[in-house]
Design a protein around this motif. Structure first.
Motif, PDB file in Angstrom:
ATOM      1  N   THR A 332     -23.302 -32.209 -32.955  1.00  0.00           N
ATOM      2  CA  THR A 332     -21.651 -32.073 -33.166  1.00  0.00           C
ATOM      3  C   THR A 332     -21.263 -33.589 -33.414  1.00  0.00           C
ATOM      4  N   PHE A 333     -21.236 -34.432 -32.233  1.00  0.00           N
ATOM      5  CA  PHE A 333     -20.577 -35.782 -32.456  1.00  0.00           C
ATOM      6  C   PHE A 333     -21.207 -36.509 -33.508  1.00  0.00           C
ATOM      7  N   PRO A 334     -22.295 -36.638 -33.686  1.00  0.00           N
ATOM      8  CA  PRO A 334     -22.823 -37.562 -34.583  1.00  0.00           C
ATOM      9  C   PRO A 334     -22.493 -37.116 -36.004  1.00  0.00           C
ATOM     10  N   ALA A 335     -21.963 -36.031 -36.347  1.00  0.00           N
ATOM     11  CA  ALA A 335     -21.829 -35.357 -37.801  1.00  0.00           C
ATOM     12  C   ALA A 335     -20.597 -36.291 -38.526  1.00  0.00           C
ATOM     13  N   PRO A 336     -20.921 -36.791 -39.712  1.00  0.00           N
ATOM     14  CA  PRO A 336     -20.152 -37.648 -40.426  1.00  0.00           C
ATOM     15  C   PRO A 336     -18.462 -37.040 -40.570  1.00  0.00           C
ATOM     16  N   ALA A 337     -18.364 -35.684 -40.392  1.00  0.00           N
ATOM     17  CA  ALA A 337     -16.894 -35.117 -40.482  1.00  0.00           C
ATOM     18  C   ALA A 337     -16.421 -35.024 -39.048  1.00  0.00           C
ATOM     19  N   VAL A 338     -17.121 -35.175 -38.151  1.00  0.00           N
ATOM     20  CA  VAL A 338     -16.625 -35.168 -36.677  1.00  0.00           C
ATOM     21  C   VAL A 338     -16.256 -36.773 -36.629  1.00  0.00           C
ATOM     22  N   GLN A 339     -17.274 -37.654 -36.917  1.00  0.00           N
ATOM     23  CA  GLN A 339     -16.860 -39.215 -36.931  1.00  0.00           C
ATOM     24  C   GLN A 339     -15.610 -39.534 -37.777  1.00  0.00           C
ATOM     25  N   ALA A 340     -15.390 -39.072 -38.747  1.00  0.00           N
ATOM     26  CA  ALA A 340     -14.204 -39.400 -39.573  1.00  0.00           C
ATOM     27  C   ALA A 340     -13.152 -38.942 -38.915  1.00  0.00           C
ATOM     28  N   ALA A 341     -13.247 -37.858 -38.265  1.00  0.00           N
ATOM     29  CA  ALA A 341     -11.928 -37.302 -37.593  1.00  0.00           C
ATOM     30  C   ALA A 341     -11.672 -37.830 -36.487  1.00  0.00           C
ATOM     31  N   LEU A 342     -12.278 -38.468 -35.608  1.00  0.00           N
ATOM     32  CA  LEU A 342     -12.227 -39.510 -34.478  1.00  0.00           C
ATOM     33  C   LEU A 342     -12.145 -40.753 -34.701  1.00  0.00           C
ATOM     34  N   ALA A 343     -12.005 -41.242 -35.844  1.00  0.00           N
ATOM     35  CA  ALA A 343     -11.870 -42.605 -36.354  1.00  0.00           C
ATOM     36  C   ALA A 343     -10.961 -43.108 -35.403  1.00  0.00           C
ATOM     37  N   VAL A 393     -19.539 -26.403 -29.843  1.00  0.00           N
ATOM     38  CA  VAL A 393     -18.915 -25.933 -30.859  1.00  0.00           C
ATOM     39  C   VAL A 393     -19.614 -26.640 -31.873  1.00  0.00           C
ATOM     40  N   PRO A 394     -19.879 -26.069 -33.091  1.00  0.00           N
ATOM     41  CA  PRO A 394     -20.623 -26.517 -34.414  1.00  0.00           C
ATOM     42  C   PRO A 394     -19.844 -27.646 -35.009  1.00  0.00           C
ATOM     43  N   ALA A 395     -20.293 -28.595 -35.476  1.00  0.00           N
ATOM     44  CA  ALA A 395     -19.649 -29.737 -36.094  1.00  0.00           C
ATOM     45  C   ALA A 395     -18.563 -29.375 -37.130  1.00  0.00           C
ATOM     46  N   GLU A 396     -18.669 -28.569 -38.241  1.00  0.00           N
ATOM     47  CA  GLU A 396     -17.578 -28.425 -39.063  1.00  0.00           C
ATOM     48  C   GLU A 396     -16.321 -27.934 -38.278  1.00  0.00           C
ATOM     49  N   ARG A 397     -16.511 -26.873 -37.467  1.00  0.00           N
ATOM     50  CA  ARG A 397     -15.419 -26.409 -36.772  1.00  0.00           C
ATOM     51  C   ARG A 397     -14.747 -27.482 -35.701  1.00  0.00           C
ATOM     52  N   PHE A 398     -15.533 -28.016 -35.029  1.00  0.00           N
ATOM     53  CA  PHE A 398     -15.106 -29.043 -34.333  1.00  0.00           C
ATOM     54  C   PHE A 398     -14.392 -30.052 -34.848  1.00  0.00           C
ATOM     55  N   ALA A 405      -5.746 -30.899 -33.027  1.00  0.00           N
ATOM     56  CA  ALA A 405      -5.192 -31.287 -31.882  1.00  0.00           C
ATOM     57  C   ALA A 405      -4.620 -32.502 -32.064  1.00  0.00           C
ATOM     58  N   GLN A 406      -4.675 -33.515 -32.876  1.00  0.00           N
ATOM     59  CA  GLN A 406      -4.293 -34.637 -33.223  1.00  0.00           C
ATOM     60  C   GLN A 406      -2.675 -34.340 -33.844  1.00  0.00           C
ATOM     61  N   ASP A 407      -2.565 -33.392 -34.603  1.00  0.00           N
ATOM     62  CA  ASP A 407      -1.136 -33.096 -35.115  1.00  0.00           C
ATOM     63  C   ASP A 407      -0.490 -32.517 -33.923  1.00  0.00           C
ATOM     64  N   GLY A 408      -1.126 -31.950 -32.995  1.00  0.00           N
ATOM     65  CA  GLY A 408      -0.399 -31.278 -31.895  1.00  0.00           C
ATOM     66  C   GLY A 408       0.558 -30.095 -32.389  1.00  0.00           C
ATOM     67  N   ALA A 409       0.226 -29.563 -33.596  1.00  0.00           N
ATOM     68  CA  ALA A 409       1.331 -28.547 -34.060  1.00  0.00           C
ATOM     69  C   ALA A 409       0.603 -27.317 -34.406  1.00  0.00           C
ATOM     70  N   GLY A 410       1.115 -26.199 -34.395  1.00  0.00           N
ATOM     71  CA  GLY A 410       0.435 -24.919 -34.827  1.00  0.00           C
ATOM     72  C   GLY A 410      -0.620 -24.512 -33.577  1.00  0.00           C
ATOM     73  N   ALA A 411      -1.058 -23.324 -33.991  1.00  0.00           N
ATOM     74  CA  ALA A 411      -2.284 -22.755 -33.040  1.00  0.00           C
ATOM     75  C   ALA A 411      -3.374 -23.647 -33.195  1.00  0.00           C
ATOM     76  N   PRO A 412      -4.117 -23.725 -31.973  1.00  0.00           N
ATOM     77  CA  PRO A 412      -5.645 -24.248 -32.208  1.00  0.00           C
ATOM     78  C   PRO A 412      -6.332 -23.170 -32.849  1.00  0.00           C
ATOM     79  N   ARG A 413      -7.353 -23.853 -33.637  1.00  0.00           N
ATOM     80  CA  ARG A 413      -8.495 -22.908 -34.271  1.00  0.00           C
ATOM     81  C   ARG A 413      -9.738 -23.033 -33.614  1.00  0.00           C
TER      82      ARG A 413
END
Length: 413
Positions: A332-343, A393-398, A405-413
């Motif tokens: 999960t954590f090494p996935a490119p999409a996750v790394q981009a989201a955690l930049a 949690v799988p990488a894409e959903r994570f 969570a970063q937006d802090g708005a709306g219901a969590p997915r």
């Protein structure tokens, strides 16, 4: 019931039933399964109440390397008995006193089923799934151990329902006599060895784990007759077994090469053999490092620093004995999409492997009963509680969840 933490109980229960010999009845197989599941359910109930009332992760105690090595050795001994090296039976001096309980069975008495069910609950299933964590939180918040114990008992029965169905069918479907019974026993012997390797995976390096799995696949190839010549008049069953044996042999060789190359994944053992990428693309794909924290004071200091920089913070609770933690770490954590989201996020890791006082204080701070757990904090240092994650949690959903969570708005997915 179908998570990676529960599935290893299937070969354990199978070994108990197969140990009854070729004349096991459906009633006998179901009774052994029922004792196994009830012992597992009672153990979860008692342990869950104790954990909630005392704020202590009891399962972590059973993940000490010495305990895991000891029980892995037990599974190896059980597997050797399946292979016919020796027979497990009650000593002669005690056989007459335990006739009703053991009846001189090689493995698979009611007492044995109960003991294996108890230890399977504590050792084979150490992951804290979200429903279990929720039940523990209810106990801690309500102070009602009866209600919480009943909830955990019902949860455990649900986990054990497929085991009951499997046990009842095994007593009916297993071959009654002949060479097929020996093949079935060999199969369950291999499965028990697989459980032993699965347990050791929590405490040995990934490369060593791949080497152990390679040895198991080599052994399976031998039992399938991959190294024996195929007679011209061999039937389709023998030919299929030969093909499966060759596949097992080849995959074992791939795992061994992967172990030598520093591979970590059972499904992608040759990932370490790939040539490293060059240029800016390689730099951009580098995995961000987690900062290790130990105490509540460490966390507060890091949150203050992140807040001063206007950055969000992610806190990951991890333990070496936690299977889902390692899955998160590898997939999960090494996935490119996750790394981009955690930049632009500060990454913190609380290693609670030792489960000492500092670890328990940190988990109690957030009412967490065990890893894996992922918490998100805003620049203000406050946890965004609705976005907390428990379990794998799988990488894409994570990655999607991180952005929410970063937006802090709306219901969590």
């Amino acid at each position: 019931a179908f998570t990676p933490c529960v599935l290893p109980m299937v070969p354990i229960l199978s070994g108990l039933i197969v140990g009854q010999g070729p004349d096991v009845t459906t009633r006998r197989a179901f009774s052994l399964s029922a004792v196994f599941v009830l012992a597992m359910a009672l153990t979860y109930t008692i342990a869950g109440v104790v954990v909630a009332l005392l704020g202590h992760n009891l399962q972590a105690t059973f993940q000490h390397p010495a305990v895991l090595i000891g029980f892995a050795a037990i599974f190896v001994l059980l597997a050797l008995a399946m292979f016919g090296f020796y027979e497990l039976q009650v000593p002669a001096a005690l056989q007459t006193k335990m006739t009703r309980l053991s009846n001189r069975q090689r493995s698979g008495t009611w007492v044995g089923a109960g003991v294996m069910g108890m230890f399977s609950a504590l050792i084979v299933g150490p992951c804290v799934a979200a429903p279990l964590a929720a039940a523990l939180i209810v106990i801690g918040a309500s102070g009602d151990p009866v209600r919480g114990g009943a909830a955990l008992f019902a949860l455990s029965l649900g986990m054990g329902a497929p085991l009951l169905a499997f046990g009842a069918s095994a007593g009916k479907l297993l071959p009654r006599a002949g060479a097929w019974m020996e093949h079935v026993k060999n199969l369950f012997g291999l499965l028990l060895l697989g459980v032993a390797v699965w347990m050791l995976e929590r405490i040995v390096p990934p490369a060593a784990t791949l080497a152990l799995w390679a040895g198991l696949f080599f052994l399976a190839a031998v039992f399938l007759g991959s190294l024996e010549p195929l007679k011209p008049d061999a039937g389709p069953g023998r030919r299929i077994a030969k093909g499966l044996g060759l596949m097992s042999l080849l995959y074992g060789a791939v795992l061994l090469v992967g172990a030598a190359a520093g591979g970590q994944s059972l499904w992608q053992p040759l990932a370490g053999v790939r040539a490293p990428a060059q240029g800016p693309a390689a730099a951009s794909s580098a995995v961000q490092e987690f900062r290790i924290i130990k105490t509540v004071a460490d966390l507060e200091r890091e949150l203050q620093a992140a807040g001063a920089a206007g950055r969000n913070t992610l806190l990951d609770f991890y333990a070496d004995w936690c299977v889902d933690c390692k899955r998160m770490e590898r997939y999960t954590f090494p996935a490119p999409a996750v790394q981009a989201a955690l930049a632009d996020t500060v990454l913190l890791k609380a290693d609670v492997t030792a489960n000492d006082e500092a670890d328990r204080d940190l988990m109690n701070r957030f009412n967490i009963f065990g890893p894996p757990a992922t918490l998100f904090f805003g620049p203000d240092g406050a946890e965004r509680r609705p976005y907390r994650l428990l379990g794998f949690v799988p990488a894409e959903r994570f990655a999607t969840h991180i952005r929410s969570a970063q937006d802090g708005a709306g219901a969590p997915r």
